[in-house]
Design a protein around this motif. Structure first.
Motif, PDB file in Angstrom:
ATOM      1  N   MET A   1       0.833  -1.175   0.000  1.00 45.44           N
ATOM      2  CA  MET A   1       0.000   0.000   0.000  1.00 45.44           C
ATOM      3  C   MET A   1       0.886   1.250   0.000  1.00 45.44           C
ATOM      4  N   LYS A   2       0.473   2.253  -0.744  1.00 48.12           N
ATOM      5  CA  LYS A   2       1.222   3.504  -0.760  1.00 48.12           C
ATOM      6  C   LYS A   2       1.045   4.220   0.568  1.00 48.12           C
ATOM      7  N   SER A   3       2.076   4.960   0.964  1.00 49.38           N
ATOM      8  CA  SER A   3       1.998   5.705   2.210  1.00 49.38           C
ATOM      9  C   SER A   3       1.050   6.892   2.046  1.00 49.38           C
ATOM     10  N   ASN A   4       0.609   7.400   3.160  1.00 50.03           N
ATOM     11  CA  ASN A   4      -0.261   8.571   3.181  1.00 50.03           C
ATOM     12  C   ASN A   4       0.410   9.736   2.448  1.00 50.03           C
ATOM     13  N   GLU A   5       1.700   9.928   2.671  1.00 48.30           N
ATOM     14  CA  GLU A   5       2.439  11.013   2.018  1.00 48.30           C
ATOM     15  C   GLU A   5       2.435  10.846   0.498  1.00 48.30           C
ATOM     16  N   GLU A   6       2.674   9.630   0.035  1.00 46.09           N
ATOM     17  CA  GLU A   6       2.670   9.375  -1.415  1.00 46.09           C
ATOM     18  C   GLU A   6       1.310   9.641  -2.034  1.00 46.09           C
ATOM     19  N   LEU A   7       0.243   9.237  -1.335  1.00 44.11           N
ATOM     20  CA  LEU A   7      -1.105   9.468  -1.848  1.00 44.11           C
ATOM     21  C   LEU A   7      -1.414  10.964  -1.916  1.00 44.11           C
ATOM     22  N   ARG A   8      -1.071  11.709  -0.875  1.00 43.29           N
ATOM     23  CA  ARG A   8      -1.312  13.157  -0.868  1.00 43.29           C
ATOM     24  C   ARG A   8      -0.503  13.837  -1.958  1.00 43.29           C
ATOM     25  N   PHE A   9       0.736  13.430  -2.122  1.00 45.93           N
ATOM     26  CA  PHE A   9       1.612  13.987  -3.146  1.00 45.93           C
ATOM     27  C   PHE A   9       0.984  13.788  -4.527  1.00 45.93           C
ATOM     28  N   LYS A  10       0.530  12.566  -4.802  1.00 45.64           N
ATOM     29  CA  LYS A  10      -0.082  12.237  -6.094  1.00 45.64           C
ATOM     30  C   LYS A  10      -1.358  13.040  -6.311  1.00 45.64           C
ATOM     31  N   ARG A  11      -2.225  13.083  -5.316  1.00 46.38           N
ATOM     32  CA  ARG A  11      -3.489  13.809  -5.445  1.00 46.38           C
ATOM     33  C   ARG A  11      -3.244  15.308  -5.630  1.00 46.38           C
ATOM     34  N   THR A  12      -2.291  15.858  -4.912  1.00 48.64           N
ATOM     35  CA  THR A  12      -1.978  17.287  -5.018  1.00 48.64           C
ATOM     36  C   THR A  12      -1.452  17.612  -6.410  1.00 48.64           C
ATOM     37  N   TYR A  13      -0.564  16.787  -6.910  1.00 46.47           N
ATOM     38  CA  TYR A  13      -0.038  17.011  -8.261  1.00 46.47           C
ATOM     39  C   TYR A  13      -1.161  16.918  -9.305  1.00 46.47           C
ATOM     40  N   GLU A  14      -2.031  15.924  -9.181  1.00 49.93           N
ATOM     41  CA  GLU A  14      -3.151  15.786 -10.123  1.00 49.93           C
ATOM     42  C   GLU A  14      -4.051  17.013 -10.103  1.00 49.93           C
ATOM     43  N   LEU A  15      -4.313  17.546  -8.928  1.00 49.45           N
ATOM     44  CA  LEU A  15      -5.146  18.748  -8.809  1.00 49.45           C
ATOM     45  C   LEU A  15      -4.464  19.944  -9.471  1.00 49.45           C
ATOM     46  N   LEU A  16      -3.215  20.149  -9.159  1.00 49.43           N
ATOM     47  CA  LEU A  16      -2.478  21.277  -9.730  1.00 49.43           C
ATOM     48  C   LEU A  16      -2.412  21.173 -11.253  1.00 49.43           C
ATOM     49  N   SER A  17      -2.067  20.012 -11.762  1.00 50.82           N
ATOM     50  CA  SER A  17      -1.898  19.867 -13.210  1.00 50.82           C
ATOM     51  C   SER A  17      -3.222  20.015 -13.959  1.00 50.82           C
ATOM     52  N   ARG A  18      -4.316  19.824 -13.290  1.00 50.81           N
ATOM     53  CA  ARG A  18      -5.633  19.992 -13.908  1.00 50.81           C
ATOM     54  C   ARG A  18      -5.984  21.470 -14.131  1.00 50.81           C
ATOM     55  N   PHE A  19      -5.506  22.353 -13.253  1.00 49.27           N
ATOM     56  CA  PHE A  19      -5.930  23.749 -13.288  1.00 49.27           C
ATOM     57  C   PHE A  19      -4.835  24.770 -13.585  1.00 49.27           C
ATOM     58  N   VAL A  20      -3.583  24.367 -13.527  1.00 46.91           N
ATOM     59  CA  VAL A  20      -2.482  25.313 -13.695  1.00 46.91           C
ATOM     60  C   VAL A  20      -1.553  24.806 -14.799  1.00 46.91           C
ATOM     61  N   SER A  21      -1.255  25.682 -15.751  1.00 44.02           N
ATOM     62  CA  SER A  21      -0.347  25.292 -16.839  1.00 44.02           C
ATOM     63  C   SER A  21       1.098  25.561 -16.421  1.00 44.02           C
ATOM     64  N   THR A  22       2.001  24.946 -17.134  1.00 44.27           N
ATOM     65  CA  THR A  22       3.424  25.145 -16.835  1.00 44.27           C
ATOM     66  C   THR A  22       3.902  26.528 -17.265  1.00 44.27           C
ATOM     67  N   ASP A  23       3.079  27.288 -17.972  1.00 35.97           N
ATOM     68  CA  ASP A  23       3.426  28.659 -18.345  1.00 35.97           C
ATOM     69  C   ASP A  23       3.194  29.656 -17.215  1.00 35.97           C
ATOM     70  N   GLU A  24       2.386  29.274 -16.243  1.00 38.29           N
ATOM     71  CA  GLU A  24       2.040  30.189 -15.155  1.00 38.29           C
ATOM     72  C   GLU A  24       3.106  30.149 -14.057  1.00 38.29           C
ATOM     73  N   ILE A  25       3.249  31.267 -13.358  1.00 36.39           N
ATOM     74  CA  ILE A  25       4.225  31.360 -12.269  1.00 36.39           C
ATOM     75  C   ILE A  25       3.510  31.114 -10.946  1.00 36.39           C
ATOM     76  N   ILE A  26       4.039  30.157 -10.191  1.00 33.67           N
ATOM     77  CA  ILE A  26       3.439  29.729  -8.924  1.00 33.67           C
ATOM     78  C   ILE A  26       4.290  30.215  -7.756  1.00 33.67           C
ATOM     79  N   LEU A  27       3.613  30.760  -6.735  1.00 34.12           N
ATOM     80  CA  LEU A  27       4.253  31.022  -5.457  1.00 34.12           C
ATOM     81  C   LEU A  27       3.654  30.045  -4.458  1.00 34.12           C
ATOM     82  N   ASP A  28       4.502  29.206  -3.892  1.00 37.94           N
ATOM     83  CA  ASP A  28       4.070  28.209  -2.919  1.00 37.94           C
ATOM     84  C   ASP A  28       4.414  28.698  -1.522  1.00 37.94           C
ATOM     85  N   LEU A  29       3.429  28.711  -0.636  1.00 38.18           N
ATOM     86  CA  LEU A  29       3.680  29.116   0.746  1.00 38.18           C
ATOM     87  C   LEU A  29       4.450  28.034   1.474  1.00 38.18           C
TER      88      LEU A  29
END
Length: 171
Positions: A1-29
């Protein structure tokens, strides 16, 4: 089973890639981390904001060049995330926060005053905060955080959403 961290990492990346293009500039807190490093390998333009207190100096965020603000499990550490969310120059926002669980107390690290949760949100509370700060929520989802341990609390974690993720744009 994947760890909780791996699952969150995957879900977060999927969410970001759905709404933000690689052309946009991101500031991460927050400090640079594995997720921000990974996003750079995927051609995202991302910078981490850290080294000052977001509660006391939220205006410092606007010294950066960005159009997208991300806060991956950061808002719960702030006394008041409202000024930061209201005054950011970002036009897009992606946030993940831990949800308040009825069967567990809020996270507290007595050895580090910054590694504690001032808030653990109910989903309606984060929705209200973002609406009041001038954001329109366009997507929301909840994630579970299963563990590999046995017991009542680990069982509850397998069926109870622990994280809340939102994509929003300025109204």
């Amino acid at each position: 089973m994947k760890s909780n961290e791996e699952l969150r990492f995957k879900r977060t990346y999927e969410l970001l890639s759905r709404f933000v293009s690689t052309d946009e500039i991101i500031l991460d807190l927050g400090t640079p981390n594995e997720l921000s490093s990974f996003l750079k390998t995927e051609d995202y333009k991302i910078e981490s904001a850290f080294g000052f207190d977001f509660d006391l100096e939220p205006e410092k965020l606007n010294e950066y060049d960005y159009g997208v603000l991300t806060a991956f499990e950061v808002l719960e550490h702030l006394v008041s995330p409202f000024p930061l969310l209201k005054n950011t120059k970002a036009t897009k926002l992606i946030v993940t926060v831990p949800l308040k669980l009825w069967f567990a107390k809020a996270y507290r690290n007595t050895n580090d005053p910054y590694d504690q949760h001032y808030h653990e949100f109910e989903s309606w509370q984060l929705d209200m905060l973002l609406d009041k700060a001038g954001w329109k929520i366009l997507h929301r989802e909840k994630w579970i955080a299963p563990t590999g341990f046995l017991g009542i609390r680990p069982l509850l974690r397998k069926i109870t959403p622990r994280f809340y993720a939102i994509y929003a744009e300025r109204k």
